[in-house]
Design a protein around this motif. Structure first.
Motif, PDB file in Angstrom:
ATOM      1  N   ASP A   1      83.846  64.918  28.496  1.00 46.79           N
ATOM      2  CA  ASP A   1      83.800  65.683  29.345  1.00 46.79           C
ATOM      3  C   ASP A   1      84.573  66.188  30.338  1.00 46.79           C
ATOM      4  OD1 ASP A   1      86.253  64.696  31.064  1.00 46.79           O
ATOM      5  OD2 ASP A   1      84.750  63.045  32.540  1.00 46.79           O
ATOM      6  N   SER A   2      84.536  67.446  31.023  1.00 47.36           N
ATOM      7  CA  SER A   2      85.220  68.692  31.628  1.00 47.36           C
ATOM      8  C   SER A   2      87.031  68.185  31.819  1.00 47.36           C
ATOM      9  CB  SER A   2      84.895  68.799  32.812  1.00 47.36           C
ATOM     10  OG  SER A   2      84.785  67.806  34.189  1.00 47.36           O
ATOM     11  N   THR A   3      87.056  67.141  32.202  1.00 49.52           N
ATOM     12  CA  THR A   3      88.130  66.238  32.101  1.00 49.52           C
ATOM     13  C   THR A   3      89.112  66.421  30.865  1.00 49.52           C
ATOM     14  OG1 THR A   3      88.621  64.391  32.544  1.00 49.52           O
ATOM     15  CG2 THR A   3      87.870  65.764  34.711  1.00 49.52           C
ATOM     16  N   GLY A   4      88.589  66.565  29.470  1.00 46.00           N
ATOM     17  CA  GLY A   4      88.220  65.955  28.257  1.00 46.00           C
ATOM     18  C   GLY A   4      88.541  64.423  27.595  1.00 46.00           C
ATOM     19  N   LYS A   5      88.140  63.510  28.935  1.00 47.70           N
ATOM     20  CA  LYS A   5      87.933  62.088  28.426  1.00 47.70           C
ATOM     21  C   LYS A   5      86.801  61.832  27.871  1.00 47.70           C
ATOM     22  CE  LYS A   5      86.662  59.418  31.942  1.00 47.70           C
ATOM     23  NZ  LYS A   5      86.001  58.326  33.148  1.00 47.70           N
ATOM     24  N   ASP A   6      86.301  61.279  26.848  1.00 48.12           N
ATOM     25  CA  ASP A   6      85.325  60.584  26.580  1.00 48.12           C
ATOM     26  C   ASP A   6      84.318  60.255  27.611  1.00 48.12           C
ATOM     27  OD1 ASP A   6      86.172  61.719  24.189  1.00 48.12           O
ATOM     28  OD2 ASP A   6      86.550  59.576  22.717  1.00 48.12           O
ATOM     29  N   VAL A   7      83.164  59.963  27.122  1.00 49.66           N
ATOM     30  CA  VAL A   7      82.001  59.501  27.878  1.00 49.66           C
ATOM     31  C   VAL A   7      80.472  59.085  27.546  1.00 49.66           C
ATOM     32  CG1 VAL A   7      80.967  59.975  30.110  1.00 49.66           C
ATOM     33  CG2 VAL A   7      82.812  60.749  30.377  1.00 49.66           C
ATOM     34  N   SER A   8      80.472  57.312  27.385  1.00 47.08           N
ATOM     35  CA  SER A   8      79.552  57.523  26.448  1.00 47.08           C
ATOM     36  C   SER A   8      78.306  57.141  27.697  1.00 47.08           C
ATOM     37  CB  SER A   8      80.185  55.881  25.668  1.00 47.08           C
ATOM     38  OG  SER A   8      80.584  56.229  24.996  1.00 47.08           O
ATOM     39  N   LEU A   9      77.260  57.588  26.749  1.00 42.00           N
ATOM     40  CA  LEU A   9      75.729  56.032  27.209  1.00 42.00           C
ATOM     41  C   LEU A   9      75.636  55.231  27.267  1.00 42.00           C
ATOM     42  CD1 LEU A   9      73.169  56.636  29.132  1.00 42.00           C
ATOM     43  CD2 LEU A   9      72.223  57.316  26.626  1.00 42.00           C
ATOM     44  N   ALA A  10      75.889  53.856  28.382  1.00 43.06           N
ATOM     45  CA  ALA A  10      76.283  52.710  27.445  1.00 43.06           C
ATOM     46  C   ALA A  10      75.164  51.890  28.505  1.00 43.06           C
ATOM     47  CB  ALA A  10      77.555  52.079  27.084  1.00 43.06           C
ATOM     48  N   PRO A  11      74.160  51.110  28.374  1.00 41.08           N
ATOM     49  CA  PRO A  11      73.276  49.828  28.946  1.00 41.08           C
ATOM     50  C   PRO A  11      74.255  49.470  30.004  1.00 41.08           C
ATOM     51  CG  PRO A  11      72.741  49.355  27.234  1.00 41.08           C
ATOM     52  CD  PRO A  11      73.655  50.251  26.778  1.00 41.08           C
ATOM     53  N   ARG A  12      73.272  49.386  31.316  1.00 45.94           N
ATOM     54  CA  ARG A  12      74.648  49.103  32.531  1.00 45.94           C
ATOM     55  C   ARG A  12      73.799  48.156  33.424  1.00 45.94           C
ATOM     56  NH1 ARG A  12      77.589  54.910  34.104  1.00 45.94           N
ATOM     57  NH2 ARG A  12      75.504  55.610  33.266  1.00 45.94           N
ATOM     58  N   PRO A  13      74.410  47.117  33.271  1.00 46.48           N
ATOM     59  CA  PRO A  13      72.973  46.193  34.198  1.00 46.48           C
ATOM     60  C   PRO A  13      72.908  46.823  35.677  1.00 46.48           C
ATOM     61  CG  PRO A  13      74.834  44.565  33.153  1.00 46.48           C
ATOM     62  CD  PRO A  13      75.178  46.433  32.977  1.00 46.48           C
ATOM     63  N   GLY A  14      70.992  47.003  35.888  1.00 49.14           N
ATOM     64  CA  GLY A  14      71.495  47.443  38.034  1.00 49.14           C
ATOM     65  C   GLY A  14      71.194  48.557  37.421  1.00 49.14           C
ATOM     66  N   ARG A  15      71.806  49.351  36.817  1.00 47.29           N
ATOM     67  CA  ARG A  15      72.105  50.848  37.336  1.00 47.29           C
ATOM     68  C   ARG A  15      71.004  51.218  35.798  1.00 47.29           C
ATOM     69  NH1 ARG A  15      73.990  52.293  41.575  1.00 47.29           N
ATOM     70  NH2 ARG A  15      75.218  54.289  40.217  1.00 47.29           N
ATOM     71  N   SER A  16      70.396  53.631  36.187  1.00 47.63           N
ATOM     72  CA  SER A  16      69.999  53.999  35.578  1.00 47.63           C
ATOM     73  C   SER A  16      70.915  54.649  35.341  1.00 47.63           C
ATOM     74  CB  SER A  16      68.271  54.395  35.875  1.00 47.63           C
ATOM     75  OG  SER A  16      67.732  53.546  36.200  1.00 47.63           O
ATOM     76  N   THR A  17      70.086  55.986  34.286  1.00 50.41           N
ATOM     77  CA  THR A  17      71.234  57.152  34.337  1.00 50.41           C
ATOM     78  C   THR A  17      70.235  58.038  33.640  1.00 50.41           C
ATOM     79  OG1 THR A  17      73.220  55.871  32.934  1.00 50.41           O
ATOM     80  CG2 THR A  17      73.302  58.354  32.847  1.00 50.41           C
ATOM     81  N   ILE A  18      70.153  59.048  35.219  1.00 48.45           N
ATOM     82  CA  ILE A  18      69.951  60.603  34.217  1.00 48.45           C
ATOM     83  C   ILE A  18      70.177  61.168  33.812  1.00 48.45           C
ATOM     84  CG2 ILE A  18      68.934  62.819  35.668  1.00 48.45           C
ATOM     85  CD1 ILE A  18      69.241  61.096  38.883  1.00 48.45           C
ATOM     86  N   VAL A  19      69.971  62.078  32.638  1.00 46.67           N
ATOM     87  CA  VAL A  19      70.703  62.892  31.587  1.00 46.67           C
ATOM     88  C   VAL A  19      70.021  63.674  31.371  1.00 46.67           C
ATOM     89  CG1 VAL A  19      71.451  63.332  29.114  1.00 46.67           C
ATOM     90  CG2 VAL A  19      71.369  60.606  30.087  1.00 46.67           C
ATOM     91  N   TYR A  20      70.681  65.164  31.682  1.00 46.90           N
ATOM     92  CA  TYR A  20      69.875  66.099  32.193  1.00 46.90           C
ATOM     93  C   TYR A  20      70.851  67.469  31.164  1.00 46.90           C
ATOM     94  CZ  TYR A  20      73.186  68.943  35.630  1.00 46.90           C
ATOM     95  OH  TYR A  20      73.765  69.380  36.270  1.00 46.90           O
ATOM     96  N   PHE A  21      69.919  68.048  30.555  1.00 47.56           N
ATOM     97  CA  PHE A  21      70.634  69.425  29.821  1.00 47.56           C
ATOM     98  C   PHE A  21      70.314  70.615  30.269  1.00 47.56           C
ATOM     99  CE2 PHE A  21      69.822  65.581  27.532  1.00 47.56           C
ATOM    100  CZ  PHE A  21      70.531  65.218  26.128  1.00 47.56           C
ATOM    101  N   TYR A  22      71.244  71.443  30.552  1.00 46.49           N
ATOM    102  CA  TYR A  22      70.815  72.461  30.804  1.00 46.49           C
ATOM    103  C   TYR A  22      71.431  73.568  29.804  1.00 46.49           C
ATOM    104  CZ  TYR A  22      75.933  71.753  31.717  1.00 46.49           C
ATOM    105  OH  TYR A  22      77.251  71.418  32.068  1.00 46.49           O
ATOM    106  N   PRO A  23      71.403  74.780  29.759  1.00 46.22           N
ATOM    107  CA  PRO A  23      71.743  75.484  28.818  1.00 46.22           C
ATOM    108  C   PRO A  23      72.954  76.368  29.089  1.00 46.22           C
ATOM    109  CG  PRO A  23      68.940  76.453  29.334  1.00 46.22           C
ATOM    110  CD  PRO A  23      69.995  75.160  30.680  1.00 46.22           C
ATOM    111  N   ALA A  24      73.861  76.245  29.511  1.00 40.59           N
ATOM    112  CA  ALA A  24      74.795  77.742  30.277  1.00 40.59           C
ATOM    113  C   ALA A  24      75.071  77.032  31.660  1.00 40.59           C
ATOM    114  CB  ALA A  24      75.407  78.750  29.706  1.00 40.59           C
ATOM    115  N   ALA A  25      76.810  76.585  31.893  1.00 37.42           N
ATOM    116  CA  ALA A  25      77.518  76.632  33.120  1.00 37.42           C
ATOM    117  C   ALA A  25      77.880  77.879  33.724  1.00 37.42           C
ATOM    118  CB  ALA A  25      78.927  75.764  32.945  1.00 37.42           C
ATOM    119  N   SER A  26      77.590  77.724  34.529  1.00 37.04           N
ATOM    120  CA  SER A  26      77.604  79.107  35.784  1.00 37.04           C
ATOM    121  C   SER A  26      76.703  79.837  35.637  1.00 37.04           C
ATOM    122  CB  SER A  26      79.326  79.528  35.858  1.00 37.04           C
ATOM    123  OG  SER A  26      80.404  78.615  35.437  1.00 37.04           O
ATOM    124  N   THR A  27      75.626  80.013  34.837  1.00 32.59           N
ATOM    125  CA  THR A  27      74.340  81.119  35.010  1.00 32.59           C
ATOM    126  C   THR A  27      73.508  80.587  36.270  1.00 32.59           C
ATOM    127  OG1 THR A  27      73.575  79.513  33.552  1.00 32.59           O
ATOM    128  CG2 THR A  27      74.133  81.601  32.522  1.00 32.59           C
TER     129      THR A  27
END
Length: 157
Positions: A18-44
């Protein structure tokens, strides 16, 4: 071009920085859904509008059981500046080699001003608590996308 995901597919697992250098994983989470959105370029302009729309809707999305992850091919340093400048409080992940975008069908042929090239296709995938694709949207528009997504998820605008 990578094959696009459809409802019911297993969402490809990933771990990105992530933006802080920490690893983030997509993992099943009971009761939580995840919106994964893909965008071309930051700051545009379009990507900033979309990210700020997610930021402004984040509390209500989280209250409804949805977490948000933004993914672009930008390096971590650029994501850090973008997150800081726009006060983004959800993880922005760096997919520099676009392997995750490819796995999600969000990397492929694009056309702009008559020119054809390979690039990131603005896309949003909603992953349910069991790691299955609940909704897959490709070639979405930056402006108004979050409002449309909220309608598609049957959330009050």
């Amino acid at each position: 071009m990578a094959e696009r995901l459809v409802t019911g597919d297993n969402a490809p697992a990933f771990t990105l920085q992530d933006s802080t250098g920490k690893d983030v994983s997509l993992a099943p989470r009971p009761g939580r859904s995840t919106i994964v959105y893909f965008y071309p370029a930051a700051s545009t302009p379009g990507c900033t509008k979309e990210a700020c729309d997610f930021r402004d809707s984040l509390a209500s999305l989280q209250a409804a059981g949805f977490d948000v992850l933004g993914i672009s091919p930008d390096p971590v340093e650029k994501l850090a500046k973008f997150a800081d400048k726009e006060s983004l409080t959800f993880p922005l992940l760096s997919d520099a080699d676009h392997a995750v975008a490819e796995a999600y069908g969000a990397w492929g042929e694009k056309k702009n001003y008559g020119k054809t090239y390979e690039g990131l296709i603005r896309s949003t995938i909603v992953v349910d608590p069991d790691g299955k694709v609940a909704l897959a949207q490709y070639n979405v528009r930056a402006t108004g996308h979050v409002a449309k997504l909220r309608r598609d998820l049957n959330l009050d605008a």
